[in-house]
Design a protein around this motif. Structure first.
Motif, PDB file in Angstrom:
ATOM      1  N   THR A 142       0.862  -1.178   0.000  1.00 27.36           N
ATOM      2  CA  THR A 142       0.000   0.000   0.000  1.00 27.36           C
ATOM      3  C   THR A 142       0.900   1.230   0.000  1.00 27.36           C
ATOM      4  O   THR A 142       1.977   1.218   0.590  1.00 27.36           O
ATOM      5  CB  THR A 142      -0.903   0.002   1.251  1.00 27.36           C
ATOM      6  N   GLY A 143       0.454   2.306  -0.654  1.00 32.27           N
ATOM      7  CA  GLY A 143       1.209   3.547  -0.657  1.00 32.27           C
ATOM      8  C   GLY A 143       0.725   4.508   0.412  1.00 32.27           C
ATOM      9  O   GLY A 143      -0.439   4.472   0.822  1.00 32.27           O
ATOM     10  N   ASN A 144       1.624   5.361   0.872  1.00 31.41           N
ATOM     11  CA  ASN A 144       1.265   6.408   1.834  1.00 31.41           C
ATOM     12  C   ASN A 144       0.679   7.585   1.059  1.00 31.41           C
ATOM     13  O   ASN A 144       1.339   8.119   0.166  1.00 31.41           O
ATOM     14  CB  ASN A 144       2.525   6.848   2.594  1.00 31.41           C
ATOM     15  N   PRO A 145      -0.542   8.010   1.360  1.00 31.84           N
ATOM     16  CA  PRO A 145      -1.147   9.105   0.598  1.00 31.84           C
ATOM     17  C   PRO A 145      -0.340  10.402   0.601  1.00 31.84           C
ATOM     18  O   PRO A 145      -0.511  11.231  -0.298  1.00 31.84           O
ATOM     19  CB  PRO A 145      -2.508   9.285   1.289  1.00 31.84           C
ATOM     20  N   TRP A 146       0.536  10.597   1.577  1.00 31.30           N
ATOM     21  CA  TRP A 146       1.392  11.790   1.580  1.00 31.30           C
ATOM     22  C   TRP A 146       2.453  11.706   0.485  1.00 31.30           C
ATOM     23  O   TRP A 146       2.907  12.727  -0.025  1.00 31.30           O
ATOM     24  CB  TRP A 146       2.076  11.943   2.941  1.00 31.30           C
ATOM     25  N   ASP A 147       2.866  10.494   0.164  1.00 27.53           N
ATOM     26  CA  ASP A 147       3.869  10.241  -0.866  1.00 27.53           C
ATOM     27  C   ASP A 147       3.748   8.764  -1.217  1.00 27.53           C
ATOM     28  O   ASP A 147       4.166   7.898  -0.444  1.00 27.53           O
ATOM     29  CB  ASP A 147       5.274  10.560  -0.343  1.00 27.53           C
ATOM     30  N   LEU A 148       3.159   8.479  -2.373  1.00 26.44           N
ATOM     31  CA  LEU A 148       2.821   7.102  -2.723  1.00 26.44           C
ATOM     32  C   LEU A 148       4.038   6.210  -2.911  1.00 26.44           C
ATOM     33  O   LEU A 148       3.899   4.989  -3.016  1.00 26.44           O
ATOM     34  CB  LEU A 148       1.947   7.081  -3.979  1.00 26.44           C
ATOM     35  N   THR A 149       5.231   6.783  -2.928  1.00 20.30           N
ATOM     36  CA  THR A 149       6.447   5.967  -3.025  1.00 20.30           C
ATOM     37  C   THR A 149       6.925   5.520  -1.652  1.00 20.30           C
ATOM     38  O   THR A 149       7.913   4.792  -1.553  1.00 20.30           O
ATOM     39  CB  THR A 149       7.583   6.740  -3.721  1.00 20.30           C
ATOM     40  N   ARG A 150       6.232   5.941  -0.604  1.00 16.69           N
ATOM     41  CA  ARG A 150       6.636   5.603   0.763  1.00 16.69           C
ATOM     42  C   ARG A 150       5.607   4.698   1.426  1.00 16.69           C
ATOM     43  O   ARG A 150       4.454   4.622   1.010  1.00 16.69           O
ATOM     44  CB  ARG A 150       6.845   6.873   1.595  1.00 16.69           C
ATOM     45  N   ILE A 151       6.052   4.049   2.509  1.00 14.33           N
ATOM     46  CA  ILE A 151       5.197   3.082   3.204  1.00 14.33           C
ATOM     47  C   ILE A 151       4.149   3.818   4.057  1.00 14.33           C
ATOM     48  O   ILE A 151       4.394   4.933   4.531  1.00 14.33           O
ATOM     49  CB  ILE A 151       6.030   2.121   4.075  1.00 14.33           C
ATOM     50  N   PRO A 152       2.970   3.203   4.253  1.00 15.24           N
ATOM     51  CA  PRO A 152       1.934   3.793   5.112  1.00 15.24           C
ATOM     52  C   PRO A 152       1.967   3.244   6.524  1.00 15.24           C
ATOM     53  O   PRO A 152       0.997   3.365   7.268  1.00 15.24           O
ATOM     54  CB  PRO A 152       0.652   3.348   4.411  1.00 15.24           C
ATOM     55  N   GLY A 153       3.090   2.616   6.880  1.00 11.98           N
ATOM     56  CA  GLY A 153       3.168   1.946   8.170  1.00 11.98           C
ATOM     57  C   GLY A 153       2.689   0.510   8.061  1.00 11.98           C
ATOM     58  O   GLY A 153       2.173   0.072   7.039  1.00 11.98           O
ATOM     59  N   GLY A 154       2.893  -0.231   9.120  1.00 15.13           N
ATOM     60  CA  GLY A 154       2.467  -1.613   9.126  1.00 15.13           C
ATOM     61  C   GLY A 154       2.219  -2.081  10.555  1.00 15.13           C
ATOM     62  O   GLY A 154       2.616  -1.418  11.500  1.00 15.13           O
ATOM     63  N   SER A 155       1.499  -3.162  10.723  1.00 15.50           N
ATOM     64  CA  SER A 155       0.991  -3.983   9.640  1.00 15.50           C
ATOM     65  C   SER A 155      -0.333  -3.470   9.073  1.00 15.50           C
ATOM     66  O   SER A 155      -0.806  -3.953   8.057  1.00 15.50           O
ATOM     67  CB  SER A 155       0.770  -5.410  10.166  1.00 15.50           C
ATOM     68  N   GLY A 156      -0.913  -2.458   9.703  1.00 19.85           N
ATOM     69  CA  GLY A 156      -2.228  -1.983   9.288  1.00 19.85           C
ATOM     70  C   GLY A 156      -2.182  -0.807   8.337  1.00 19.85           C
ATOM     71  O   GLY A 156      -2.970   0.140   8.464  1.00 19.85           O
ATOM     72  N   GLY A 157      -1.269  -0.848   7.362  1.00 20.77           N
ATOM     73  CA  GLY A 157      -1.124   0.278   6.455  1.00 20.77           C
ATOM     74  C   GLY A 157      -2.337   0.543   5.588  1.00 20.77           C
ATOM     75  O   GLY A 157      -2.588   1.680   5.195  1.00 20.77           O
ATOM     76  N   GLY A 158      -3.120  -0.492   5.278  1.00 23.49           N
ATOM     77  CA  GLY A 158      -4.315  -0.276   4.480  1.00 23.49           C
ATOM     78  C   GLY A 158      -5.338   0.572   5.202  1.00 23.49           C
ATOM     79  O   GLY A 158      -5.942   1.482   4.625  1.00 23.49           O
ATOM     80  N   SER A 159      -5.516   0.314   6.497  1.00 23.33           N
ATOM     81  CA  SER A 159      -6.476   1.093   7.283  1.00 23.33           C
ATOM     82  C   SER A 159      -6.027   2.544   7.420  1.00 23.33           C
ATOM     83  O   SER A 159      -6.831   3.470   7.262  1.00 23.33           O
ATOM     84  CB  SER A 159      -6.654   0.456   8.672  1.00 23.33           C
ATOM     85  N   SER A 160      -4.735   2.772   7.722  1.00 19.84           N
ATOM     86  CA  SER A 160      -4.262   4.147   7.873  1.00 19.84           C
ATOM     87  C   SER A 160      -4.300   4.893   6.555  1.00 19.84           C
ATOM     88  O   SER A 160      -4.656   6.080   6.506  1.00 19.84           O
ATOM     89  CB  SER A 160      -2.837   4.154   8.452  1.00 19.84           C
ATOM     90  N   ALA A 161      -3.966   4.219   5.456  1.00 21.95           N
ATOM     91  CA  ALA A 161      -3.989   4.872   4.144  1.00 21.95           C
ATOM     92  C   ALA A 161      -5.409   5.202   3.718  1.00 21.95           C
ATOM     93  O   ALA A 161      -5.650   6.238   3.077  1.00 21.95           O
ATOM     94  CB  ALA A 161      -3.318   3.974   3.105  1.00 21.95           C
ATOM     95  N   ALA A 162      -6.371   4.343   4.071  1.00 14.66           N
ATOM     96  CA  ALA A 162      -7.769   4.627   3.737  1.00 14.66           C
ATOM     97  C   ALA A 162      -8.229   5.904   4.431  1.00 14.66           C
ATOM     98  O   ALA A 162      -8.964   6.720   3.839  1.00 14.66           O
ATOM     99  CB  ALA A 162      -8.658   3.455   4.141  1.00 14.66           C
ATOM    100  N   LEU A 163      -7.802   6.116   5.672  1.00 11.52           N
ATOM    101  CA  LEU A 163      -8.164   7.340   6.393  1.00 11.52           C
ATOM    102  C   LEU A 163      -7.507   8.563   5.769  1.00 11.52           C
ATOM    103  O   LEU A 163      -8.161   9.579   5.518  1.00 11.52           O
ATOM    104  CB  LEU A 163      -7.723   7.220   7.858  1.00 11.52           C
ATOM    105  N   ALA A 164      -6.201   8.463   5.522  1.00 10.94           N
ATOM    106  CA  ALA A 164      -5.447   9.622   5.044  1.00 10.94           C
ATOM    107  C   ALA A 164      -5.807  10.017   3.629  1.00 10.94           C
ATOM    108  O   ALA A 164      -5.604  11.179   3.237  1.00 10.94           O
ATOM    109  CB  ALA A 164      -3.946   9.339   5.140  1.00 10.94           C
ATOM    110  N   SER A 165      -6.352   9.088   2.854  1.00  5.98           N
ATOM    111  CA  SER A 165      -6.775   9.391   1.483  1.00  5.98           C
ATOM    112  C   SER A 165      -8.271   9.671   1.388  1.00  5.98           C
ATOM    113  O   SER A 165      -8.826   9.754   0.287  1.00  5.98           O
ATOM    114  CB  SER A 165      -6.404   8.235   0.553  1.00  5.98           C
ATOM    115  N   TYR A 166      -8.930   9.808   2.511  1.00  3.28           N
ATOM    116  CA  TYR A 166     -10.358  10.145   2.605  1.00  3.28           C
ATOM    117  C   TYR A 166     -11.250   9.100   1.923  1.00  3.28           C
ATOM    118  O   TYR A 166     -12.317   9.417   1.410  1.00  3.28           O
ATOM    119  CB  TYR A 166     -10.621  11.541   2.023  1.00  3.28           C
TER     120      TYR A 166
END
Length: 497
Positions: A142-166
């Motif tokens: 999953t990409g980090n919405p702040w910079d899609l070339t970076r990680i959104p954290g783990g292991s729950g990066g999908g949940s955090s990225a869903a929030l940050a990308s609205y």
């Protein structure tokens, strides 16, 4: 009308309650947003369009009949793909469960549905929650919405990225060594690890049973509190569930105030290995707490330096036991079953094909640590360290109300940067692991952007077991002060996708 995807969960619930928007309108707006951006973000593994709209329609119908509904009725949510969901896939980010449709709901899933919360779908994650970047998913990173070339954290990066990308105003994560708080920190969102046993683990696929804890993820402290109260509470189906009232987290979030509180700064969380910008924003947050009326005290917890090695003996040991159930005989993937091979051969072929490298690494490590002749030297010693860490927390909370630290030593790193260096990856959870080992409550809230790279930094707040409300009291106070200082929520600075 205001863009429905930009509202907080509390604002969304109010709009639905007053009739300004229907639950179906809200669900459709978020499904449209997922359709527009998730191809780039890859926050979701499965989007349940039909189920979400049916659930939203049911909320509207119940409201039209005048039925009493919960405070989050009609609000959409992204659910980490580690909770069983009747009728839709639960993969845990692994090929070994690809396509598996559970016949029952996890307790958290059931409580979400009972609260009228609309589940949009299941989010991407490191396989079996083993990772700090969501690069270990069998279905791609999953990409980090702040910079899609970076990680959104783990292991729950999908949940955090869903929030940050609205794509959703609420999400659910799980935290075994920091997997709610660490993604929250690097995406500029809020994540809470409740007291161990405060949220049921029934139906949550097990990684490390003495450490795993589900919890709320959101864009504001109040939203996290509302979700916390919806999912928390005693569950007789979970033998580790705490039979006690849920702390008053919503009240605390509505009345954030640190006046007169004693707040401890953990001496061991800082120094070499910490990004300068992370420490700068953390130190500014400590000064802000002082300005808000808290007394700041430096606290030493020497056993915290042993938390990382202790964790990486305890967690893999429990994983090697829990993952033994994936044997190709009961459910999920089955490889080599052509009638010519024994059950043992089919099991071996299935586990080889179904598990990824990180899962295999931890199973091997855990099996070794539990083996005859090594149990006391490794697993037993790690459990003794765990006791020392709990005692350090006990001593600290005898002096202060909460502890604070950076959530992560660095901001989000580039995808692939640490792929070949497991130890560097493990260091991402350096500050979060002690709370899992001790079982107390902890939260990450945004505290600004690192000046070097313009990426989010998280402030970690740690409270004693069953004092989760203290997290929300401190978190709400800091959030309000920083939002006032910035003039807007931090996420408004994120680049548009």
């Amino acid at each position: 009308m205001t863009d429905l995807t930009r509202l907080t969960a509390a604002e969304t619930a109010a709009a639905i309650a007053t009739g300004e928007a229907s639950a179906v309108d809200v669900a459709q707006a978020h499904l449209d947003r997922i359709g527009a951006v998730d191809e780039k973000v890859h926050a979701f593994l499965h989007v349940d369009t039909e189920g979400a709209l049916d659930a939203a329609r049911a909320v509207d119908e119940r409201r039209a009949k005048g039925e009493k509904l919960g405070p989050l009725a009609g609000v959409p949510l992204a659910l980490k793909d580690i909770f069983t969901t009747k009728g839709i896939p639960t993969t845990v980010g692994s090929k070994i469960l690809e396509g598996w449709i559970p016949p029952y709901d996890a307790t958290v899933t059931k409580r979400l549905k009972d609260a009228g919360i609309v589940i949009l779908g299941k989010t991407n994650m490191d396989e079996f929650a083993m990772g700090s970047s969501t690069e270990n998913s069998a279905y791609g990173p999953t990409g980090n919405p702040w910079d899609l070339t970076r990680i959104p954290g783990g292991s729950g990066g999908g949940s955090s990225a869903a929030l940050a990308s609205y794509q959703a105003p609420l999400a659910i994560g799980t935290d075994t060594g920091g997997s709610i708080r660490q993604p929250a920190a690097v995406t500029g969102t809020v994540g809470v690890k409740p007291t161990y046993g405060g949220v049921s683990r029934y139906g949550m696929v097990a990684f490390s049973s003495s450490l795993d804890q589900g919890g709320p993820c959101a864009r504001t402290v109040l939203d996290a509190a509302l979700l916390h109260e919806a999912i928390a509470g005693y569950d007789p189906l979970d033998s580790t569930s705490i039979d006690a009232p849920v702390p008053s987290v919503v009240e605390a979030a509505r009345n954030g105030n640190v006046q007169g509180m004693r707040i401890g700064v953990v001496k061991e969380f800082g120094g070499e290995g910490y990004q300068a910008g992370v420490m700068q924003r953390f130190n500014e947050s400590v000064e802000l707490l002082r300005e808000l009326g808290a007394e700041i005290v430096e606290i030493s917890c020497p056993s915290f330096k042993l938390a990382l090695p202790a964790y990486y003996l305890i967690a893999p040991s429990e994983a090697s036991s829990n993952l033994a159930r994936f044997d190709a005989m009961r459910y999920g993937l089955r490889v080599g079953d052509d009638g010519t091979k024994s059950a043992e051969e089919v099991t071996a072929l299935t586990r080889e094909a179904g598990f990824g490298d990180e899962v295999k690494r931890r199973i091997i490590l855990g099996t070794y640590a539990l083996s005859s002749g090594y149990y006391d030297a490794y697993y037993g010693s790690a459990q003794k360290v765990r006791t020392l860490i709990s005692r350090d927390f006990e001593a600290a909370f005898g002096t202060v109300d909460v502890l604070v630290s950076p959530t992560t030593p660095t901001t989000a790193f580039p995808i692939g940067e640490r792929a070949d260096d497991p130890m560097a990856m493990y260091l991402a959870d350096l500050c979060t692991i002690p709370s899992n080992l001790a079982g107390n409550a902890a939260m990450s809230i945004p505290c600004g952007l690192a000046p070097e790279d313009g990426l989010p930094v998280g402030l970690q707040i740690i409270a004693p077991a069953m004092a989760d409300d203290r997290l929300y009291r401190v978190g709400a106070a800091v959030e309000a002060a920083l939002t006032g200082r910035w003039g807007h929520p931090l996420l408004e600075e994120a680049p548009a996708l």
